[in-house]
Structure formats: structure tokens, C-alpha cells
Design an enzyme around this catalytic site. Structure first.
Site, PDB file in Angstrom:
ATOM      1  N   ASP A 153       0.776  -1.244   0.000  1.00  0.00           N
ATOM      2  CA  ASP A 153       0.000   0.000   0.000  1.00  0.00           C
ATOM      3  C   ASP A 153       0.810   1.299   0.000  1.00  0.00           C
ATOM      4  OD1 ASP A 153      -1.487  -2.149   0.875  1.00  0.00           O
ATOM      5  OD2 ASP A 153      -2.107  -1.233   2.750  1.00  0.00           O
ATOM      6  N   GLU A 158     -10.212  -2.462   4.722  1.00  0.00           N
ATOM      7  CA  GLU A 158      -8.876  -1.935   4.973  1.00  0.00           C
ATOM      8  C   GLU A 158      -8.764  -0.518   4.381  1.00  0.00           C
ATOM      9  OE1 GLU A 158      -6.169  -5.930   4.918  1.00  0.00           O
ATOM     10  OE2 GLU A 158      -6.469  -5.084   2.942  1.00  0.00           O
TER      11      GLU A 158
HETATM   12  C1  FRU Z   1      -3.724  -3.695   2.866  1.00  0.00           C
HETATM   13  C2  FRU Z   1      -3.056  -4.152   4.139  1.00  0.00           C
HETATM   14  C3  FRU Z   1      -3.369  -3.189   5.257  1.00  0.00           C
HETATM   15  C4  FRU Z   1      -2.215  -3.374   6.187  1.00  0.00           C
HETATM   16  C5  FRU Z   1      -1.080  -3.604   5.221  1.00  0.00           C
HETATM   17  C6  FRU Z   1      -0.024  -4.517   5.745  1.00  0.00           C
HETATM   18  O1  FRU Z   1      -3.129  -4.185   1.714  1.00  0.00           O
HETATM   19  O2  FRU Z   1      -3.463  -5.462   4.467  1.00  0.00           O
HETATM   20  O3  FRU Z   1      -4.619  -3.404   5.849  1.00  0.00           O
HETATM   21  O4  FRU Z   1      -1.997  -2.258   6.982  1.00  0.00           O
HETATM   22  O5  FRU Z   1      -1.649  -4.153   4.058  1.00  0.00           O
HETATM   23  O6  FRU Z   1       1.070  -4.563   4.905  1.00  0.00           O
END
Ligand code: FRU
Length: 507
Positions: A62, A232
Site C-alpha cells: 500500500d 482496509e
Molecule cells: C492492505 C493491508 C493493510 C495493512 C497492510 C499490511 O493491503 O493489508 O490493511 O496495513 O496491508 O502490509
């Protein structure tokens, strides 16, 4: 023992515990275990995009902490600084003056003994509400250890170095396991910071005067929208539509996207400083119907004189992110998009996305292509490019646009006015066999009701981003062809015109 993404959060706990022990014994840098081995030999650089953001080395997921400050766009991102697999999550960092050319900086916030540094946001604390200093850049992230908690780190040197707040964590909840991805902004009307936080399958809003003490304001999401997976990476921001302020809530969901795996849905409504109330619309609504635009969030602190709401997404999908055929770097960002509200033909507002105008800075002159037939050879050499097609597609027609190369690899876009669909097919797009979920046909609603269709497509080494009629609907998809597509075939439109521009590489 190769990990699957489905259990990455559980593994994060395990990694964090191991990480904690290893940090103490300074052994964490030893990635010799089997999990970190990849026996494939990839010609990675062959797929390195010419104009998209990618980490210099290793893993990225992300985008995080997107913020503009003093002429620089900051792009932090979920990063494993040691390997091209998810793990040891930290915030990588790059800056840009134009959203296109990126300067890589050292890792900004490194995993520590409390856990991984998961996704989050950053703000400029101009009035020193937190006491770290006026104009401190404050990162609010999820510290993912035995539990997921929200934590702060601050920078007094424009993001070059961060100090973790000694009072961390600042927000905990003993009852919620999936408790992460804080997106924070200053809400002028109620004079407080607002945090949107993903809480399993809802978004919970918290308020604070000082970024350190948070109180729960409300919770949104039960019984509305898509719930096929965990929620998320929320983002809440206003946009003006027909002279009226509306609030947009982005919610990424994994799995449960319309074409499989990870996707981003959105809600449109009102926010009064406490509660987000969604308008009655045909939810779920999706930001992008392609397979590879996930966890996108918008930049904070864009000056009013600019006023744009700019988003960048992670150009991948948890279905195959760890198996895409690159190793020195793995996964990158979408091109930045400007978000606006537009009207769907049925009268309701939808979130539209267009490429940022900064692309003009690397674009060569547009050339109009003409040809007696329907196939065009594109003289693109070794450059990413944009095609803009103005097509007349009568109500019952189905038009197809095929991008291809002389290795018989192709990416097919279909505009089906009869079914009201906009489809992409990458089943023969190049290398697809690294995951059963990769060779896909992705279907989107067309979202326009006119015979004048404008299809804008940006093709890079490993992606096709396609937008219809100024952002009414979009699809972002990864591809791994042996060579850049350099031919286009258009059929089924009663007439069309086509223009092309090449982009200079950003490297
Ligand atoms: C989304 C996610 C988030 C988390 C991150 C961990 O892709 O699962 O929810 O913070 O990736 O790398």
C-alpha cells in the site's frame, strides 16, 4: 514453506515475535530461511515500468502517509527493506516535485520490537497540537505486533527522519483484531483531527484535539456495501458536486472485489464531524474495476490553490502480489489520478478518476494516426504511451480494441453498448502462469449512455490503465508481455479517430 497472503496478518504476528527476538540478538537480517527463497530466475528489469512508481528494490504494497509539503509530494509505502516478499513491514519513502519523477529516500519508519509498521497516513501539525513542534509532519500508523494498535512518529525535517513517539500506542482496542490503517485529517468545522480506521468490516471514526488522545465518534458500514472480505485502508474527504459538498469514504476490501481479490469500494454521503451518513445509492460502487488498483489513498495537505484530490493506488492484487514475475522489486503504484464527482446517466453521483495533468511534462506531442484499415502499427520504440480513441459506437454495437505485439500476446478491451459493459481480457496478455487468478476477464459497467465513447489508455511495460469518457469508469490491470504492445486493432465502432503520444521514461 511459502506463505499465502491470506494468512499474512497471522504471519505478521509470528514475524513480529520472531522479529522482536531477532532484533535483540541482531539476527533479523538473516533471511536464509526457505520462505525467502525464490527459485525462479526473472529478467526483472524487463518489466520495470517506464513511468510508474516502483521501489528501487524489494517489496511494496500500500501507499502510505501521502502528503504534500513545501513543493514536495511525499510517497511513503508498505515496504520490506530486505526481500521481495511481504514481511518486516516498514515505510519506504520517495518524494517528487511533479507526481511523476520520484527520488528514492531511505526507509522512513522501520519495523521495531513492537511490531510491523502497517499502513497509515500523515498530517502537518501546523498549530503544534501534539507538541512535537509547529509544522511537524506526524505519521499515524498501525503498529502490528501481538495486537494492532495506532501509533505516532514525527519528523521535523520534512520527512527525512522520523522519531517514534515515546507514548505509543495512542489508540488500542482489546476486542478488535483487524484494527488498522488510520487515515487522519484536520476537520476545520469541528476543530479536531478525525481518524477513519478499518475495524474488521466497518469503518470507525475517532476524534482528537492533539493526535495523542482519541475518542470514538461513530461507526459506519454494517449492512451496506460489499462485505466479501476484510475492510482496509479507509479515506474520508470532501468533494464539491453541483455546488454542494459531499463526503467520499473509500474502503478497500480483500477479498471481495468485483473481478476477484482486492478492490476499493466507495460511499458518498455527508459527514458532520461525528457521523458519516451514506446517501442511498446502488452500492457497492467501485473505484476501479480492473484487478490492480488497491489500497489507494489521497494526498493530504494539497494547497487550496491547487484544490485537487489526488489518489494513488497499489497496482497489484493480494491474489498474486507475491508471485508476480519480478524479484529485484515487486509491485508499484498506479499512475496518480484526480478524483471528482460526476453524474451517472441514471442521475446519481459517481466517483470519476482521470490521469493527472503532470503527465504532459513527460509527454511528447500528440500524433493523429490515420489508416485505411482497422489495424495500426504503433511506432513506440521502448516507451510508455497513451492512446486516445474517439469512437462512435451505436446503441447495440460491441466494439473491441486489441493491443498486441508480434509475440502473439494481446490485451483486449471490449465496449459492449448492448450489455452496457466495459471489459478487459488479459488471458493472452503475456506471462500469466504464475497464478491461476492472473489470466482474467474483468467486467465493469459502462457508466455512460452515449454513442460517443472516448477511451483513454496508458500502456507501460507491465500495465494497461483504461479510462472511459473522462473518468466515468476505469480499469487498471497488470500485464507481463515479452515485449511492449506495438499494434492496435479497432473493430465494431462505426467510426473512430485515434491519437497517440509517447512518454519519456522517468528513470
Ligand atoms: C492492505 C493491508 C493493510 C495493512 C497492510 C499490511 O493491503 O493489508 O490493511 O496495513 O496491508 O502490509
Amino acid at each position: 514453506m511459502k506463505r499465502t497472503i491470506k494468512n499474512k496478518i497471522v504471519n505478521s504476528l509470528v514475524l513480529s515475535i520472531i522479529g522482536g527476538i531477532c532484533l535483540l540478538s541482531a539476527c533479523f537480517d538473516d533471511y536464509s530461511n526457505e520462505y525467502y527463497q525464490d527459485n525462479n530466475t526473472y529478467n526483472d528489469e524487463a518489466y520495470r515500468p517506464f513511468i510508474h512508481f516502483t521501489p528501487q528494490k524489494y517489496w511494496m504494497n500500500d501507499p502510505n502517509g501521502m502528503i504534500y509539503l513545501d513543493g514536495e509530494y511525499h510517497f511513503f509505502y508498505q515496504h520490506n527493506p530486505y526481500r521481495s516478499f511481504w514481511g518486516y513491514m516498514s515505510w519506504g519513502h520517495a518524494v517528487s516535485k511533479d507526481l511523476i519523477h520520484w527520488e528514492h529516500l531511505p526507509v522512513a519508519i522501520l519495523a521495531d520490537k513492537s511490531g510491523d509498521i502497517f499502513s497509515g497516513s500523515s498530517v502537518i501539525d501546523k498549530d503544534n497540537t501534539a507538541g512535537f513542534g509547529a509544522n511537524a509532519m506526524v505519521a499515524i500508523y498501525t503498529s502490528s505486533g501481538a495486537r494492532q494498535n495506532q501509533a505516532l512518529a514525527y519528523s521535523l525535517d520534512k520527512g527525512r527522519t522520523f522519531t517514534k513517539y515515546e507514548g505509543n500506542p495512542v489508540l488500542t482496542d482489546p476486542n478488535i483484531i483487524d484494527f488498522r490503517d488510520p487515515k487522519v485529517f484536520w476537520h476545520e468545522a469541528s476543530q479536531k483531527w478525525i481518524m477513519s480506521l478499518a475495524t474488521t468490516q466497518t469503518i470507525t471514526f475517532y476524534g482528537s484535539k492533539n493526535l495523542k488522545e482519541w475518542e470514538k465518534l461513530s461507526e459506519f458500514g454494517e449492512g451496506i456495501g460489499a462485505h466479501g472480505g476484510v475492510w482496509e485502508c479507509p479515506d474520508l474527504f470532501p468533494l464539491i458536486h453541483n455546488g454542494q459538498t459531499k463526503w467520499i469514504l473509500l474502503v478497500s476490501i480483500n477479498p471481495g472485489a468485483p473481478n476477484g481479490g482486492s478492490g476499493t469500494q466507495y460511499f458518498i454521503g455527508d459527514f458532520d464531524g461525528i457521523t458519516f451518513e451514506a446517501d442511498v445509492l446502488p452500492y457497492p460502487l467501485w473505484l476501479d474495476y480492473g484487478k490492480d488498483n488497491y489500497a489507494g489513498v489521497t494526498w493530504n495537505n494539497i494547497p487550496d490553490s491547487d484544490g485537487r484530490r489526488i489518489l494513488v493506488g497499489w497496482m497489484s492484487n493480494w491474489e498474486y502480489a507475491e508471485t508476480v514475475p519480478t524479484m529485484t522489486w515487486r509491485n508499484g503504484g498506479t499512475l496518480p489520478r484526480v478524483l471528482t464527482l460526476k453524474s451517472h446517466p441514471d442521475g446519481y453521483p459517481i466517483l470519476a478518476s482521470e490521469f493527472v495533468a503532470e503527465l504532459d511534462g513527460i509527454g511528447e506531442e500528440w500524433a493523429t494516426l490515420s489508416n485505411s484499415g482497422e489495424t495500426y502499427q504503433l511506432e513506440v520504440g521502448n516507451k510508455a504511451y497513451q492512446l486516445e480513441m474517439n469512437m462512435l459506437i451505436p446503441a447495440l454495437n460491441v466494439a473491441t480494441v486489441t493491443l498486441s505485439n508480434d509475440a502473439n500476446e494481446e490485451f483486449v478491451i471490449t465496449i459492449d453498448r448492448n450489455a452496457g459493459e466495459f471489459k478487459t481480457d488479459r488471458t493472452e496478455s503475456g506471462r500469466t502462469n504464475f497464478s491461476g487468478n492472473f489470466p482474467a476477464v474483468s467486467i465493469a459497467p459502462l457508466n455512460v449512455n452515449t454513442e460517443n465513447i472516448v477511451l483513454s489508455v496508458i500502456v507501460d511495460n507491465n500495465s494497461v490503465e483504461a479510462i472511459i469518457n473522462g473518468g466515468m469508469v476505469q480499469q487498471t490491470n497488470l500485464i507481463f508481455p515479452q515485449k511492449l504492445y506495438d499494434a492496435i486493432h479497432i473493430s465494431g465502432a462505426s467510426s473512430h479517430s485515434l491519437k497517440l503520444r509517447k512518454f519519456n521514461s522517468i528513470h
